[in-house]
Each structure stands twice: as C-alpha cells, then as structure tokens.
Design a protein around this motif. Sequence first.
Motif, PDB file in Angstrom:
ATOM      1  N   THR A  47      -1.735  -0.182  -4.937  1.00  7.47           N
ATOM      2  CA  THR A  47      -2.007  -1.320  -4.067  1.00  7.47           C
ATOM      3  C   THR A  47      -1.695  -2.595  -4.831  1.00  7.47           C
ATOM      4  O   THR A  47      -1.867  -2.659  -6.057  1.00  7.47           O
ATOM      5  CB  THR A  47      -3.465  -1.374  -3.581  1.00  7.47           C
ATOM      6  N   VAL A  69      -7.801   2.016   0.408  1.00  7.75           N
ATOM      7  CA  VAL A  69      -6.804   3.039   0.116  1.00  7.75           C
ATOM      8  C   VAL A  69      -7.379   4.102  -0.813  1.00  7.75           C
ATOM      9  O   VAL A  69      -7.111   5.304  -0.651  1.00  7.75           O
ATOM     10  CB  VAL A  69      -5.542   2.396  -0.484  1.00  7.75           C
ATOM     11  N   LEU A  72      -2.822   4.187   6.811  1.00  3.85           N
ATOM     12  CA  LEU A  72      -2.491   3.125   5.876  1.00  3.85           C
ATOM     13  C   LEU A  72      -2.310   1.792   6.602  1.00  3.85           C
ATOM     14  O   LEU A  72      -2.711   0.740   6.092  1.00  3.85           O
ATOM     15  CB  LEU A  72      -1.211   3.500   5.117  1.00  3.85           C
ATOM     16  N   LEU A  97       0.875  -1.165   0.000  1.00  8.88           N
ATOM     17  CA  LEU A  97       0.000   0.000   0.000  1.00  8.88           C
ATOM     18  C   LEU A  97       0.916   1.219   0.000  1.00  8.88           C
ATOM     19  O   LEU A  97       1.693   1.427   0.931  1.00  8.88           O
ATOM     20  CB  LEU A  97      -0.896   0.050   1.239  1.00  8.88           C
ATOM     21  N   LEU A 127      -7.893  -4.087  -0.358  1.00 12.36           N
ATOM     22  CA  LEU A 127      -6.951  -2.979  -0.180  1.00 12.36           C
ATOM     23  C   LEU A 127      -7.348  -1.789  -1.022  1.00 12.36           C
ATOM     24  O   LEU A 127      -7.342  -0.644  -0.556  1.00 12.36           O
ATOM     25  CB  LEU A 127      -5.537  -3.422  -0.565  1.00 12.36           C
TER      26      LEU A 127
END
Length: 946
Positions: free
Chosen positions: A670, A700, A714, A410, A696
């Motif tokens: 990601t 994100v 994060l 990430l 993810l």
Amino acid sequence: MRRAQRPAALVAVVAVAGSLLLAPPAAAGPELPEPAPDYCGDQCHHILPPGQNGNATFADLVSHLLLGTRPPHSDDQIQKYDDLIGGYSHLTTDTIREFFNDNSFGVEPDEVERIYQPREDVTIVRDKTAGIPHVYGNTRDGTTFGAGFATAEDKLFLMDVLRRAGRGEVTSFAGGAPMNRELEQQFFAVAPYTEQELQRQIDTVAAQGERGAQALADARSYLDGINAYIERAHRGRYFPGEYVATGHVDPITNAGRIEPFRLTDLVVLAALVGAQFGGGGGGEVRNAIARMELHERFGPERGEQVWRTFRGENDPEAITTLHDGRSFPYGTTPEDPRGVALPDPGSVTAQPLVHDAYGSALEPAEPDSQPDAEAPRPATDDPVESLRGLFDDGVVPGGMGERRGMSNALVVSGEHTASGNPVAVFGPQTGYFAPQLLTLQELQGPGISSRGASFAGLSFYTLLGRGQDYAWSATTASQDIIDTYAVELCEPDGSAPTKESGFYRFHGECLPFRTVERENHWTPNLGDDTEAGGYRLVSFRTRYGPVTHRATVDGKPVAYTTARTTFLHEVDSIVGFQMFNDPAAITSAQDFQRAAQEINYTFNWFYVDADDTAYFNSGANVVRQPVVDPSMPIVSDPAYEWQGWNPADNTFAEVPMSAHPNSVNQDYYTSWNNKQAPGTAADTMEKNAVQRGDLLDSRVGALVERGEVTRADLTRAMAEAGVTDLRVERVLPDLLRVIDSAPVEDPDTAALVDLLRDWAADGGKRVETEPGSREYAHAEAIELLDAWWPLLVRGQFEPALGTEAYQALTDVMGINESPSGWQNGEPGLQVGQPHQGSAFQYGWFGQVSKDLRGVLGEQVPGGFGEPLCGGGDLGACRDVLLDALVEAAAVPSERTYPGDADCEPGDQWCADALIHNKIGGIAQDEISWQNRPTYQQVVEFPARRP
C-alpha cells in the motif's frame, strides 16, 4: 453555489460563431485495425474525470456561456467517478463497470465513433464511450505522430498554457491575473533554464545509446503530429476558442498565430511535472529556523529531542510500504553532523523573483484573504468580450503550483487472492482540472503497445497504464534529492560583502551570480477594468543551484541555494518510460524494476502481471558525504559536496539500484505517499505515527489476513479510506481517552463529546445522507471537529513550545489538511488545495497522538519524552482539550467554512466538494469530496504471454 456565469450575449451569436469556427470535419474510409494481443480478459478498467475532450471551439465556448452545453466527451466520466462514493459499499466484481470504463485493447466495431488517418502510416480510432484515441501506427514514427495529433485534438490549449507556465511566461500569453502571476513565479523559481540549457538536455539524452536516439526520434515525430494539427485546425477554423478569448486569433479574419511546439517545450513540460510531483527535500532553511527556535526555548538537548520527534525522520511507528524486515538507509541525519550552516536569528530573507514591476503587477500576486463570492459582470452583446472575461481570474484559477502527493496504490499478491492472480487498484492524484492534466490513449505500433494515461504534451509514451499482460502505476515518494547550500558572498575587489552582494565564493574564486530572466508584459482583456502591467522575473543562480534566501551565518552574509539532483536532467527519465511501453523490454517484474531505475524522479512504482507483483522506488538518489545532515543547510565547501559531483553538468555518484527500496511478491503493498521503507528518511514531518496511508494499510492488511481478495474487495477498501476522516479513525480515540480519564460534568460539553463519539462509531466518514443530498451525515460532528482541530492543536502545543517555535514549526508543515483546507482557525491560512480532493497528507496528526499517549503515561516509541500538553499533567491537558471543544462549538459555520467564489459561507458540503479548476472556458459541476486518485486503474490479469 457555482461561480456566477459570465455575461450572456445574444442567443443568435451561437449560430454566427458556428459559421465562423467549425468543428473538425469527420473523415471516412480507413478500416478498423486489428486489436493488439490482450491478456487482461476484460478485467482491466480505469477512470479519469471529467472527460477526455479538453478542446472547445469558439462556438462551443459561446454555447457553454449561453446555454450551459459542453462539447462531446468533455464530461462523460465525471458522473461515474462521483457515483462510486454512493455505491462502493455494494460494489461487486460484476458491477465494476458501473464506476470504471473498460481498459481493454482495441475498439469493438459497434463502439467506433470515428476512424481517420492524419497521415498514411497511422490510423486513429475514437470510441463512443469516452472518445479516447486508439492510435495504430504502421511505422513507429506514425505511432508517435498520431499520439501528438490526437493529444493536440484533445488538449492543445492546456498544453500551450503549461509550456508557458514552465517557462514563467503565462502572463504575457494570457494576462496579468494574480493566479497567472503566482503560477509562473512558482515554476520559474524551480526550473529557471535558458533555451540553450533546455536544448542541451535533449542532446544529452539523445546521446544515451540506442534508446536515447530512439527517444529523440519519437519526440520529433510526436511534435510533427502536434504541429500538423495546429496547422490544419487553424486553417479549418476549428482550433480551441480560448485563442480568440485571449486575443491570439481574430474570430472574423482568422488572423493571428498559434505558435508551433518545439523540442524544448517538451523539456519544459517534463520540468513542470517533475517539480509538481517528482521531487523531495528542499525545506532546509525552514527546518533550521524551527530547530533553532526549539533549542532557544528548551536548550540544546531537550530542544533536539522535541525537534526530532516533530520531524519524525525515522519514526519507528510509521507504516512503510515495504514490511518484509529489510531496511534501506537513505537521507538520514548522522550522529555527529558537520558542515551545518545555521542562519543567525532573524537574518533570513527570501530572494525576490520579481523586479521592475509596474501597473497591475504592483498588486499582490496572491490575495491576503479568501475572496468574496464573485459578483456578476455587466452584460454585453459582444461574444468576444464575453469570452475574454473568462480569464479575468487567470487561465488557471488555483490548485496548481504546489507540490502535491501522487497517490495511491493497493496491490495484493496472487497468494492471497480468490483467483490466484494478483489484483491492483492504483493511480495518481494529479488534482482536478478542466480539462484534466492527464490524457488517455492507446498506442500500438512497432516497439510500442500500451494503454493508459500521460500528461498532456508528454504523451508519445503512456506514463501510467498497462501493456499487453502487465500494468503499472506510481505514487509520489519524495525522498530527499534536494539539498540547501550556504554560499559565502563576496566582492571581487576584496571589500566587505553585504547580503545584497552579487558575487559568491566557489572553490576559492569570487564568481558573479548567473542570472536567468523573463520579461512579462500584459494588457487588460476586453471588458476588464484592471491596468496594464509587467515585470521581470530574475533567478540568481550559482553552481549549487538557484538562490532561494539570503542570510548571515556567524555574522557573514550568505546566499542559500537549492541543489537538486534532477536539475539539468529533466528528460533523462524518458528512457524508462520508453521501456514501460515496449513489450519486448518488459517480460517480468525484474524487467520492470530495471526500467523504473532509469527514472530519476522520486516515484514509488508498482507492477502487476498474472503471476507477480513488484515495487521499486525510483529517483536520482545522491551519495552524500557521511558527515552531512541533508535536513539542514550545508556549508558550500568541497568537503561537504555530493560525492563525485561535477558542477558543469550536475552529475554525481548515485546510490546503486540494489539500495533503492524494492521488492517482488510481498504479500501486499500500500502507498499513499507514506514512508517507503525502514531506514529511508522522511523528507517532511508527515511520515510518522499517523499518516493517511494507515487508512489503506489497515484495510488491505485485514483483507489479506482473511484471504481470497477480489478486485471488488480492493476497490471497496480504497473507496472507504477515501471518504474517511483520518483524524477520527486514528487520533480521536486518543483524544477521547484523555477526555474519558474523568467524568465530563457539564451536560452540554458531554453532548459535544457524544457527537464525536457517535460519528467515530459510524466509521468517521464524510459522506452525504444519500447521494445527491449535498448534506453530510453527522454534519454537526464534522463541523465540530473541523473547528476543534486547529484550536486543540494550538492549545496542546503553543503554551509549551512558545509562540515563536510554534509558528516556525507550522511554517515547516501546516497543522491540518482537511478537505476544506482551513488551518489555525483563521480564514486565509490554508494548507493543501481546497476543492482538490487530496486531504490528510500533511498535518500534525502523529505529533498530536504521540503527545497525548505520553500524557496518558504510555511509553511512546520516538515520542517527546516529557509530554507537552498541559505541561505533561493529564488533568491539565484534559482541560485544554475540553476548553477548546467548547470554544469550537461556538465558532460560527461561516468562519469554519468561510465561502469563496464557488461556495456560500457556511456551506459545509460545498467547502469540501471537488471543483475542477478551469484551464480554459469550459466549467464542470462540483462533485462530492473523495480522497482518491484522479486517474485510477482496477486490474487483474488472468494470463500472460506465452
């Protein structure tokens, strides 16, 4: 339930053993070196469970057996790692240290545990927090020598096991346990090299200019460090006690030998890592069988549509790491492929590796069903006998050998962070072992300045970590670099060949198969009732690679072979890793991408510094003939060979750097082993409409849209995704929409639906009611879904596909990879690695979603066209799902979670739990399931070098 402890000897044995094998003496004198320049400002952190120390003396092993003690620093990171699951929701930037260790350069004076000099030109500092070696070399040779010495101190027996595994020689070293046999067979099948071929790889890299020559010098001094430790530890009797347990050293006389390491051992270790994490493709025979079954079931046109939807080669709904509008075509199927070598139905047989088996080798190398919980062994007062009993199940009881995703990443650009500097949370998922396959280190010397993780035995450079003002990590990409060729069999006298023929046709000649063999013989460990045994491992090789199957094509016998672009080039990547560690080589994101291009394994590389982020997809991507379909077996004819291919050294025309998926300063990246970029073909069926990377990407993406992202933000996003059941978040909504298309009249069935609905409303997480409770919140709903999934998938697809096609597709990819690993509703049919954390990478998640949305009447991009569930009728499909749900509710817990050597049947939490597989004698306590990297960094650089 933990695995039953091995028989106890007398407590007095601890004292006796301690007098025989002593811990290494503490050396005093050297001053603490000055730390290297560090621009991270205490904002770099990392974690690697269970602990840095993987060596245990004979006395340590006896003490562990009797008293449950463990050597220092062997388990001091596991609790921090585990604690994140209960604490991530309250995580702040100030509390990151509660869950991760500091990853700054240097050691503060009050944090020094030990300073010593194994050679005059190197100083090693061990820190108190985790026992990590900080290696400071006055010369470059001293730096890499110190890296070898320190790694051997921490992971010698592990390194020894791995070099044997890579050669297919575990059983001769550690006994003929089924898991040892399985391990050596899996790795020997992938990289069956002769010693001459291993040496040739070293010579090839050494000839690659100044950096190649430097890599050879670095490797040699690294080996000098390993072997210096072996000699001193053996002489001083503080070597790993597993050498006593496996009968290689006598505990009383010290007679015996720990074999020194050689340069070719490093090639073997590189091949092992590449086979485990850095390749893609190779399933073409299974693909062909499944595709043929679908064509047989539906006819060519409809069968091809169903196949393409299942395969999802370029699924328009798949998330991609790159989302900036660019496309990177690679590995795709042409419109009108030629040279496809489909096997005749029913003709495919696997090429056997094992020959001339006798004794205990006649037993199957893999159990037919899940083993029962282990019974206690008879007690003995002999400590050597007790310790040798540790390896009755094998030095690696399970979890290695299967290709595994390397995840996750990430990364957010500074444009969207609170500080204006990029932030990253990233790391590899390498499984859970005791000791861990990775080892931590800091290396400081001429041309080297790094800190982070490396695979034990390859740690003369840091492979994943940070430099002075930048950090990097990787995930497994698995783009297709492996092709299957069908070579025509022949007989040199011109007679008709059979499937068993020992010759093949190459460019008009009838050539003999080349064989590479390993002889393995073993005797039982003391206290073991099994027989002695042995066998030969034989790999049949062609110029197109090792033979994997035999079959007929249009009635003619053929051998299917595996052509891998990294074959005979396992160590070429060393130059790229050398550059990662060189501060002079990496001064920008573009420098990092150029270094990553030197790596021929299929990895997604991620980079951050104070200003920039970057991504690059590495790998020896081959230029194929435009008419070739790389997802199917290929006719072995020059017209279909790789462009520019030279079979003598396996070189070929490669895709240029600019055509590899790459980017600098995208808003965010990601990766969780998902699709790299639009146009890049998926190597297997999982990179489609639903993939674990969705967990993810959605989180994100939302953070970036909000703005002012922090490291804590994060980390929380990663941790939440790491405890979420992908099926609940991404597929259950589609299932519920089908079910909700009409009222559920039966109250008991409605209650089952409500259980799942309530769990989904609470986030679909597999977490404890409170940390340490060993009971899941929403436990009933979790068990219901675990039992329902295999039943609903079978009910949804098998009636339409037919049993043969359904089974063939499950051979291409299992339908499920939930944490406990069961699929198809039957114990013993596993996919993934139970107790190994990584989950939801493989499974029919996208296929289920696409078909259900088709049943609901939606236009589904890349869909099946006519839906399969219930013959395409919504009511009938709904009945299938509800019938399967009711059936699932009646499945006993003991069948859903059947238990094993570590868990009682029906123990849901334990079935999911992470259990570190022992490669040696020290066991670890189980911890809660979490789907996250094994080694993980949290990084934010506030400044760069001038």
